[in-house]
Scaffold this active site. Sequence first.
Site, mmCIF file in Angstrom:
data_model
loop_
_atom_site.group_PDB
_atom_site.id
_atom_site.type_symbol
_atom_site.label_atom_id
_atom_site.label_comp_id
_atom_site.label_asym_id
_atom_site.label_seq_id
_atom_site.Cartn_x
_atom_site.Cartn_y
_atom_site.Cartn_z
ATOM 1 N N GLY A 26 16.351 82.995 29.154
ATOM 2 C CA GLY A 26 16.691 82.167 30.314
ATOM 3 C C GLY A 26 17.003 83.104 31.477
ATOM 4 C CE LYS A 47 16.666 78.150 19.941
ATOM 5 N NZ LYS A 47 17.740 77.578 19.115
ATOM 6 C CD GLN A 59 17.399 67.936 38.101
ATOM 7 O OE1 GLN A 59 18.077 67.352 38.924
ATOM 8 N NE2 GLN A 59 16.839 67.330 37.092
ATOM 9 C CD GLU A 125 25.061 71.135 43.672
ATOM 10 O OE1 GLU A 125 25.806 71.781 42.918
ATOM 11 O OE2 GLU A 125 23.852 70.958 43.449
ATOM 12 C CG HIS A 241 25.549 65.995 35.176
ATOM 13 N ND1 HIS A 241 25.208 64.866 35.884
ATOM 14 C CD2 HIS A 241 25.427 67.034 36.031
ATOM 15 C CE1 HIS A 241 24.873 65.222 37.108
ATOM 16 N NE2 HIS A 241 25.000 66.533 37.233
ATOM 17 N NE ARG A 287 28.359 68.693 37.776
ATOM 18 C CZ ARG A 287 27.493 69.669 37.665
ATOM 19 N NH1 ARG A 287 27.568 70.477 36.630
ATOM 20 N NH2 ARG A 287 26.566 69.836 38.557
ATOM 21 C CG HIS A 352 25.304 69.345 32.552
ATOM 22 N ND1 HIS A 352 23.933 69.356 32.513
ATOM 23 C CD2 HIS A 352 25.659 69.979 33.711
ATOM 24 C CE1 HIS A 352 23.469 69.964 33.592
ATOM 25 N NE2 HIS A 352 24.493 70.362 34.327
ATOM 26 N NE ARG A 387 28.425 74.177 35.217
ATOM 27 C CZ ARG A 387 27.209 73.835 35.650
ATOM 28 N NH1 ARG A 387 26.397 74.758 36.103
ATOM 29 N NH2 ARG A 387 26.794 72.593 35.622
HETATM 30 C C1 LIG Z 1 19.189 69.856 33.247
HETATM 31 C C2 LIG Z 1 20.082 70.973 33.691
HETATM 32 C C3 LIG Z 1 20.288 71.201 35.045
HETATM 33 C C4 LIG Z 1 21.111 72.249 35.465
HETATM 34 N N1 LIG Z 1 21.260 72.495 36.800
HETATM 35 C C5 LIG Z 1 21.961 73.584 37.198
HETATM 36 C C6 LIG Z 1 22.016 73.955 38.564
HETATM 37 O O1 LIG Z 1 21.435 73.311 39.417
HETATM 38 N N2 LIG Z 1 22.732 75.069 38.895
HETATM 39 C C7 LIG Z 1 23.385 75.837 37.973
HETATM 40 O O2 LIG Z 1 24.017 76.838 38.336
HETATM 41 N N3 LIG Z 1 23.338 75.487 36.670
HETATM 42 C C8 LIG Z 1 22.636 74.416 36.270
HETATM 43 N N4 LIG Z 1 22.578 74.097 34.939
HETATM 44 C C9 LIG Z 1 23.207 75.006 33.977
HETATM 45 C C10 LIG Z 1 22.364 76.266 33.872
HETATM 46 O O3 LIG Z 1 21.001 75.907 33.920
HETATM 47 C C11 LIG Z 1 22.614 77.009 32.582
HETATM 48 O O4 LIG Z 1 23.968 77.183 32.362
HETATM 49 C C12 LIG Z 1 21.978 78.396 32.644
HETATM 50 O O5 LIG Z 1 20.632 78.257 33.025
HETATM 51 C C13 LIG Z 1 22.060 79.073 31.311
HETATM 52 O O6 LIG Z 1 21.213 80.178 31.328
HETATM 53 P P1 LIG Z 1 21.091 81.068 30.024
HETATM 54 O O7 LIG Z 1 20.128 82.139 30.349
HETATM 55 O O8 LIG Z 1 22.445 81.442 29.559
HETATM 56 O O9 LIG Z 1 20.484 80.068 28.913
HETATM 57 P P2 LIG Z 1 19.073 79.331 28.818
HETATM 58 O O10 LIG Z 1 18.385 79.283 30.106
HETATM 59 O O11 LIG Z 1 19.301 78.059 28.099
HETATM 60 O O12 LIG Z 1 18.246 80.306 27.878
HETATM 61 C C14 LIG Z 1 18.584 80.494 26.520
HETATM 62 C C15 LIG Z 1 17.484 81.292 25.870
HETATM 63 O O13 LIG Z 1 17.877 81.716 24.561
HETATM 64 C C16 LIG Z 1 16.833 81.460 23.638
HETATM 65 N N5 LIG Z 1 17.471 81.364 22.315
HETATM 66 C C17 LIG Z 1 18.494 80.572 21.942
HETATM 67 N N6 LIG Z 1 18.841 80.819 20.658
HETATM 68 C C18 LIG Z 1 18.004 81.797 20.213
HETATM 69 C C19 LIG Z 1 17.853 82.475 18.979
HETATM 70 N N7 LIG Z 1 18.628 82.215 17.914
HETATM 71 N N8 LIG Z 1 16.869 83.406 18.864
HETATM 72 C C20 LIG Z 1 16.053 83.688 19.909
HETATM 73 N N9 LIG Z 1 16.161 83.078 21.113
HETATM 74 C C21 LIG Z 1 17.125 82.152 21.260
HETATM 75 C C22 LIG Z 1 16.194 80.201 24.163
HETATM 76 O O14 LIG Z 1 14.915 80.016 23.622
HETATM 77 C C23 LIG Z 1 16.193 80.515 25.656
HETATM 78 O O15 LIG Z 1 15.127 81.394 25.960
HETATM 79 C C24 LIG Z 1 21.757 73.056 34.506
HETATM 80 C C25 LIG Z 1 21.559 72.813 33.150
HETATM 81 C C26 LIG Z 1 20.714 71.795 32.731
HETATM 82 C C27 LIG Z 1 20.513 71.565 31.280
#
Ligand SMILES: Cc1cc2nc3c(=O)[nH]c(=O)nc-3n(C[C@H](O)[C@H](O)[C@H](O)COP(=O)(O)OP(=O)(O)OC[C@H]3O[C@@H](n4cnc5c(N)ncnc54)[C@H](O)[C@@H]3O)c2cc1C
Length: 558
Positions: A26, A47, A59, A125, A241, A287, A352, A387
Amino acid sequence: MKPLSSNSSSEQEISCQFDIIVVGSGAAGLYATLCLPEHFQVGLVTKDTLKIGASDWAQGGIAAAIDPKDSPKLHLGDTLRAGAGLCDSQAVKFLVENAPTAIESLVKMGVAFDRKQGKLAMTLEAAHSRPRVLHAADTTGRAIVTTLTAKVLERPNIQVLSQALALSLWRHPQTGRCQGISLLYNNKISWLKAAAVILATGGGGKVYAQTTNPGVSTGDGVALAWRAGAIVRDLEFFQFHPTALTKPGAPHFLISEAVRGEGAHLVDDRGNRFAFDYHEAGELAPRDVVSRAIFSHLQKTSPDPDKAHVYLDLRPIDADRIRYRFPNIIQVCEHWGIDVFCELVPVAPAAHYWMGGIAVDTKNLTSIPGLYAIGETASTGVHGANRLASNSLLECIVFAAEFARIQVEPIAADGEELPSIEREGDWEEEINQIKEIREELPKLMWQSAGICRTHSAMQEALDRVQCWRKQLANFRICQYILNLAPTQAVQFNSPHAENKLRICAETLNLLDIAYLMLKSAVFRTESRGGHYRTDYPHTLPNWQVHTLVEGESWQISS
Ligand SMILES: Cc1cc2nc3c(=O)[nH]c(=O)nc-3n(C[C@H](O)[C@H](O)[C@H](O)COP(=O)(O)OP(=O)(O)OC[C@H]3O[C@@H](n4cnc5c(N)ncnc54)[C@H](O)[C@@H]3O)c2cc1C
């Protein structure tokens, strides 16, 4: 160590040893990978495919005080207020002060944020005192992830392993240092060695029946780290959310807060703007307040509150503005038969964002040497008990930038490797039972550890979860995840073994995080931020402390 063969058509060989392994692709994992010094050989394990994750679905946008009328100090104040007394002020200061540089770096990399008269456009926001949320229409996360993914693929020192599931962490038996992971890849379990492992596995929303999170959000990082002995923190705090699309058959697609920020009304089936009955800020209250308002309103007014919904009315917003700001929301609603220009959008709260996570210091280091955590799986202290909207993408980028300065110790020389074994990998009966549990658990969690919690419901759920955990621990399939000896590689002959192992691994993780969340929520006898108990409805000064969990020990921070 023997190399793994990839599942790509070229069948190139994949290394079993890296300087650094990053788990998760991510925003946090991608940006961390790019920030690591280029002389390191990096394995990026994910994964699903590279872009799948919550980041891609984000978004609303990313917060940063870059407007001349704004300041990091104001951003700090808003974040601390939202965090309900549990933010680590140093971590928040670090976040808000580094936000402008983080944005500058994203813009330089090519992220095309929306602009107004040439300048970066910003929106307001909920709970922000200034318009400071940068966006790329309503697909901000996708704009960031797409740019970062392209950069990662250009870099020769990064090897990407897609459809590869991290199963467990591998600690050195004498030093306790994290020295790699066990990995399910290509129908085989292997052990990957590294001088450092960075967990960037995202959130755990899939533990709830109603969630905005994608399928990959099964709390793997927290479960793996906890099982390996790391300290995890504040797991009872989950943000719900208020407005996820609620239509039979449709996913709980998030209708961004920005829609209310732009002027949409929240109404019940009689057209009442009921949010003002619960808070003076109405639909722009924090929220948790709006989520609870909807929850309570539905409890009062609906015969089946679990299935009921309220509505978002976008008609007060100018139609051109809707078209410009929310093209994705228009499209998704249209797909589900809703014309946002003239119809109400049915919405209800959904799980959320998980504020709790693996406890880390300002350098993203966990309590286990060699193990780092970043993004939603980490608890840096910036979100406290709740948050502030749009601070999570920012956290991913700001904290990942710290990896430019990472120092790792060389990996110890290889010891004796156990010979690889072959197994069939059937486990049909066990898998059916695991699938049933996977189906039931999120419903149980939604009912017992959702928006409003009580001791008795959570205790009952805890007993049930404990029974399931014991049941799974005895399954043959689980031995490969929980008890496999380090360096013991296993090749499975059945073509479906990998899929079954994945279901099993994720269910084990979901059960572990459910257990940790429930126990932490029972432990905290007050209400604060994303943790609301009807039997302890007040926020108490003596609970202005963190919940720390290490193994089976629950403690409060000093
Ligand atoms: C619908 C939605 C809208 C949002 N809107 C906003 C916004 O506008 N602004 C904001 O700041 N935040 C927003 N958020 C929150 C924000 O998107 C997330 O908190 C943030 O993107 C998390 O990023 P991350 O890289 O930690 O995780 P993620 O982007 O979820 O990535 C996790 C990664 O880990 C991988 N993974 C997981 N477990 C394993 C494993 N065991 N082995 C290998 N790979 C694994 C997954 O495949 C993925 O690639 C939103 C969340 C959602 C769900």
